[in-house]
Scaffold this motif. Structure first.
Motif, PDB file in Angstrom:
ATOM      1  N   LEU A 185       0.799  -1.228   0.000  1.00  0.00           N
ATOM      2  CA  LEU A 185       0.000   0.000   0.000  1.00  0.00           C
ATOM      3  C   LEU A 185       0.831   1.278   0.000  1.00  0.00           C
ATOM      4  O   LEU A 185       0.495   2.244  -0.696  1.00  0.00           O
ATOM      5  CB  LEU A 185      -0.941  -0.011   1.206  1.00  0.00           C
ATOM      6  CG  LEU A 185      -1.968   1.110   1.289  1.00  0.00           C
ATOM      7  CD1 LEU A 185      -2.919   1.079   0.096  1.00  0.00           C
ATOM      8  CD2 LEU A 185      -2.748   1.002   2.595  1.00  0.00           C
ATOM      9  N   VAL A 186       1.916   1.309   0.739  1.00  0.00           N
ATOM     10  CA  VAL A 186       2.710   2.546   0.855  1.00  0.00           C
ATOM     11  C   VAL A 186       3.214   3.031  -0.508  1.00  0.00           C
ATOM     12  O   VAL A 186       3.057   4.211  -0.832  1.00  0.00           O
ATOM     13  CB  VAL A 186       3.845   2.386   1.887  1.00  0.00           C
ATOM     14  CG1 VAL A 186       4.848   3.527   1.793  1.00  0.00           C
ATOM     15  CG2 VAL A 186       3.257   2.311   3.294  1.00  0.00           C
ATOM     16  N   PRO A 187       3.806   2.165  -1.348  1.00  0.00           N
ATOM     17  CA  PRO A 187       4.242   2.667  -2.653  1.00  0.00           C
ATOM     18  C   PRO A 187       3.078   3.186  -3.503  1.00  0.00           C
ATOM     19  O   PRO A 187       3.208   4.202  -4.191  1.00  0.00           O
ATOM     20  CB  PRO A 187       4.898   1.455  -3.321  1.00  0.00           C
ATOM     21  CG  PRO A 187       5.228   0.524  -2.208  1.00  0.00           C
ATOM     22  CD  PRO A 187       4.213   0.774  -1.131  1.00  0.00           C
ATOM     23  N   LEU A 188       1.945   2.496  -3.458  1.00  0.00           N
ATOM     24  CA  LEU A 188       0.777   2.950  -4.208  1.00  0.00           C
ATOM     25  C   LEU A 188       0.331   4.331  -3.743  1.00  0.00           C
ATOM     26  O   LEU A 188       0.104   5.235  -4.553  1.00  0.00           O
ATOM     27  CB  LEU A 188      -0.380   1.952  -4.075  1.00  0.00           C
ATOM     28  CG  LEU A 188      -1.730   2.422  -4.642  1.00  0.00           C
ATOM     29  CD1 LEU A 188      -1.637   2.709  -6.136  1.00  0.00           C
ATOM     30  CD2 LEU A 188      -2.809   1.410  -4.337  1.00  0.00           C
ATOM     31  N   LEU A 189       0.223   4.517  -2.440  1.00  0.00           N
ATOM     32  CA  LEU A 189      -0.201   5.819  -1.914  1.00  0.00           C
ATOM     33  C   LEU A 189       0.800   6.909  -2.294  1.00  0.00           C
ATOM     34  O   LEU A 189       0.403   8.030  -2.647  1.00  0.00           O
ATOM     35  CB  LEU A 189      -0.365   5.753  -0.393  1.00  0.00           C
ATOM     36  CG  LEU A 189      -1.466   4.841   0.125  1.00  0.00           C
ATOM     37  CD1 LEU A 189      -1.448   4.799   1.651  1.00  0.00           C
ATOM     38  CD2 LEU A 189      -2.827   5.267  -0.400  1.00  0.00           C
TER      39      LEU A 189
END
Length: 170
Positions: A52-56
């Protein structure tokens, strides 16, 4: 006519920017309220955060880009500090996506549904990165098949490239 085109682009960029920020908010909200409470193991949660962190990070960059681009569209190139920031983001994104993949692999949930969801989130981050920094992938649905194969340069990359060229003296 140029002012009308500029205003139309500014409205479109506002919509795109707010849309990307809304998408980031939706992903985060779903993760916090629906996904994380259903993940029983700490490793499963780490896998989700790894995806999730890279996507956000990419979605927030994209939203900020579109909103900032409203100030220079049809007037002047992307400002040099913004260009430098997005060049650094491109490298940081690759590192984050690589680290995220490592986290997904190491902590991949045992449950099929959770594992598929985590991998799908990470893959969506990759697709968003490619769409903004490599080749444009997003088109209207009715034209997608006929247009995606043209391998067009993303608007962000075109803006970064235009900012790197010296101004013409003509």
């Amino acid at each position: 006519m140029r002012a009308t085109r500029r205003e139309a682009l500014r409205r479109r960029y506002l919509s795109l920017g707010l849309g990307e920020l809304a998408a980031a908010s939706v992903f985060l909200t779903i993760a916090l309220t629906m996904a994380l409470p259903r993940l029983d193991h700490g490793q499963d949660r780490l896998a989700l955060w790894s995806a999730l962190v890279p996507l956000l990070f990419v979605l927030v960059q994209a939203g900020a880009y579109w909103l900032m681009a409203r100030s220079w569209v049809e007037r002047h190139p992307m400002p040099a500090p913004v260009r430098a920031g997005y060049r650094a983001f491109r490298i940081a994104n690759i590192a984050l996506l690589g680290g995220g993949l490592a986290g997904v692999i190491v902590w991949l949930p045992d449950g099929v549904a959770a594992g598929v969801a985590v991998v799908a989130v990470w893959l969506f981050g990759v697709i968003e990165f490619v769409n903004y920094y490599v080749v444009r992938l997003s088109y209207p649905a009715r034209r997608w098949l006929s247009t995606v194969g043209q391998r067009r340069t993303p608007r962000l990359v075109r803006d970064m490239n235009a900012a790197a060229r010296p101004p013409s003296t003509s």
